[in-house]
Design an enzyme around this catalytic site. Structure first.
Site, short mmCIF file in Angstrom:
data_model
loop_
_atom_site.label_atom_id
_atom_site.label_comp_id
_atom_site.label_asym_id
_atom_site.label_seq_id
_atom_site.Cartn_x
_atom_site.Cartn_y
_atom_site.Cartn_z
N SER A 143 9.27 -1.14 19.16
CA SER A 143 9.58 -2.35 18.40
C SER A 143 8.57 -3.49 18.56
O SER A 143 8.61 -4.44 17.78
CB SER A 143 10.98 -2.85 18.76
OG SER A 143 11.96 -1.95 18.29
N VAL A 144 7.69 -3.42 19.56
CA VAL A 144 6.65 -4.45 19.62
C VAL A 144 5.79 -4.41 18.36
O VAL A 144 5.17 -5.41 17.97
CB VAL A 144 5.76 -4.28 20.89
CG1 VAL A 144 6.51 -4.68 22.14
CG2 VAL A 144 5.22 -2.86 21.00
#
Length: 600
Positions: A307-308
């Site tokens: 998700s970064v």
């Protein structure tokens, strides 16, 4: 010419009356007499004797040379070669060794330098048999790493030159000399030493036994280091590097992770201020490049970052023209081609772009990417350097694993960090471009002498860059990155917890936890990326292993320690002036007030 070819007259014997005397005795009054037979034979005999003597001399010389050639080429070739090798070794021992230039950090602190040393070798032909046995017993006692059996084979080989050990200290050299064993000799050499130790092992790299670069910067700049008299000045700040190494080491140990990496980048120049990969190694010990400790996770390992990556996806959506106030349906899992995309603790309702970032919605991110389209997505990622090998001055550079073919499902999964594998340095460089005003600047390990001359490529507008700062700040204020907050530094960031790939699938209980941060988000100067490979639940994480419980607080600790060293002063005033008021309302940052009150 006629006179020259005219037949010359024989000399005449003239008497007193001038008459020719054809024969008979010569009278005493004659002016010239004929030589006798003995006199005529004497010069011929002398010439024959000289000729025989010269032939004897030449024959003797030829015999000597022939015998020597037979001796060298047939009877004793090994001895002859050994003698030549020994002579060459003595010449090497007497000649000065070419030093490598120093490697220093941005402040001039030495990270790698040469020290004079000696190597121990043996001319085994000159060691008496009893002394060989004594050497086999004594040398392993001085140098435990020596293999006695190999030493025995070497010393009994009757070779003129056999290396026994490299890089002896003066004390070790004295102890060998004290043995008094003939045939043990020394040659001058240079040993590369690394005052920075393990903390810089993957960056600075190593040299081999011949003092040539074998990994890291030592390898990449090998020719320059062996021909230049100037030190190689790095972008690395040794103080920041040691703090980063310590914080990462403590986090890996505390969360019982298999390893990890950490990066600190200057967003305005692309300079790498710190780069750490764990596990690491002792750079002064030679080893195989295949050793897992020598694997640089920050630049060589490629991973699905999770998700970064939504920082990149959201910036792409805004740059494509999607308004910040747009909503995307996240009320139910998104199904495509037999696959289902769902949210971790989903809100089960339509979400705005700020909410998609704050709640880390996979569904919302995938729907944004779907609206943008595959063509635009690939071009945007290419402009950020995410589809080609990472650009850095190291031989250990990872190549992204790009979907091929790039189907619609790839477009959706890449949006939340799956289906595309990149290095941590790829991601840190891309996030730097997102928050520095929208300009992609390739990362570098060399100190930038003129910051004003740094050139980059615009990838998003300045306004969209400001919006992304506000969104990343929102994640730390109200989302999964709360534990990364640092009083006075307005940290913004994004968490990411990706299931680790195993073959063609994913591990059930193994993750890569990451947190990418920028600070201060009012006017970003640095990006920090912190990754932990398979962290475990520990006391205080309530059974969780997600990034908000490990990578995020570790990043906050790191920023709190390095920010003062990097000259970033804390601020306790409202940053609202750095953001457009309508943007603050639209994003939802209604309380961007001083953090923690006045300074204490």
């Amino acid at each position: 010419m006629n006179a020259f070819f005219r037949k010359r007259a024989r000399p005449r014997l003239v008497g007193q009356g001038g008459d020719r005397l054809p024969g008979g005795p010569v009278s005493p009054g004659d002016r010239r007499q004929l030589p006798g037979p003995e006199e005529r034979a004497r010069p011929v005999a002398v010439g024959h004797a000289r000729l025989r003597f010269m032939c004897l001399v030449l024959a003797t010389l030829f015999a000597v040379v022939s015998w020597r050639l037979v001796d060298i080429m047939i009877l004793a070739p090994e001895t002859a070669r050994g003698t030549a090798n020994a002579a060459m070794a003595r010449q090497m021992a007497e000649e000065p060794v070419r030093k490598r230039s120093d490697i220093v950090d941005r402040n001039g602190l030495v990270l790698a330098t040469d020290l004079p040393t000696v190597n121990l070798f043996a001319d085994t032909r000159g060691i008496p048999r009893p002394e060989i046995e004594r050497a086999i017993a004594a040398l392993p006692a001085l140098f435990p790493e020596l293999d006695p059996e190999k030493l025995r084979r070497d010393l009994y080989s009757q070779r003129a030159f056999v290396y026994i050990r490299h890089h002896l200290t003066p004390f070790e050299q004295k102890r060998v000399n004290d043995l008094g064993i003939p045939g043990l000799e020394f040659e001058t050499a240079e040993k590369r030493v690394y005052p920075g130790g393990r903390a810089l092992s993957h960056v600075v790299g190593t040299t081999n036994l011949d003092n040539r670069g074998s990994s890291g910067l030592e390898n990449y700049f090998d020719r320059w280091l062996t021909t230049s008299d100037e030190p190689l000045v790095l972008s690395i700040d040794l103080r920041v590097q040691h703090i980063t190494h310590r914080v990462l080491s403590e986090s890996v140990k505390h969360f019982r992770a298999q390893g990890g990496s950490a990066l600190v980048l200057d967003v305005a120049t692309g300079e790498v201020m710190a780069m750490v990969s764990l596990p690491d190694f002792e750079p002064e010990r030679n080893g195989s490049p295949a050793d897992k400790e020598r694997f640089n996770r920050a630049t060589l390992g490629v991973y699905e970052m999770g998700s970064v990556f939504k920082v990149v996806n959201t910036a792409m959506a805004l740059e494509s023209g999607i308004p910040l106030g747009s909503y995307f349906d996240a009320s139910a899992p998104l199904r495509i081609g037999g696959h289902s995309i769902s949210d971790y603790k989903g809100k089960n309702r339509p979400l705005s772009i700020p909410e998609i970032m704050m709640y880390s919605s996979n569904i919302g991110s995938a729907r944004m990417a779907s609206r943008v389209g595959t063509t635009y997505q690939r071009e945007f990622l290419r402009n950020l350097g995410l589809l080609e090998p990472v650009r850095i001055e190291l031989p250990e550079r990872g190549t992204p694993l790009v979907p091929n073919p790039w189907r619609e499902i790839s477009t959706l999964t890449v949006a939340f960090g799956h289906g595309l594998s990149i290095t941590p340095l790829h991601l840190a460089s891309a996030v730097s471009a997102v928050i520095n005003g929208g300009v992609f600047i390739p990362p570098t390990l060399l100190k930038v002498q003129d910051r004003q001359a740094v050139q980059g490529t615009r990838v998003i507008s300045e306004r969209n860059s400001v919006i992304m700062r506000a969104l990343m700040r929102l994640v730390v204020e109200a989302g999964s990155g709360k534990s990364a907050a640092v009083n006075g530094y307005y940290v913004g960031g994004k968490t990411g917890t990706a299931d680790k790939q195993v073959g063609r699938g994913y591990a059930r209980n193994s993750v890569l936890a990451s947190f990418v941060a920028g600070f201060p988000m009012t006017a970003p100067r640095y990006v920090v990326l912190f990754t932990l490979d398979d962290p475990q639940p520990v006391q205080g994480t309530w059974g969780y292993r997600t990034a908000g419980w490990n990578a995020a607080p570790s990043t906050g600790r790191l920023i709190a320690e390095i920010a003062p060293l990097l000259g970033v002063a804390p601020s306790y005033f409202s940053p609202s002036g750095f953001f457009d008021e309508s943007l603050i309302q639209e994003v939802g940052l209604k309380t961007l007030e001083p953090e923690g009150g006045p300074a204490r």
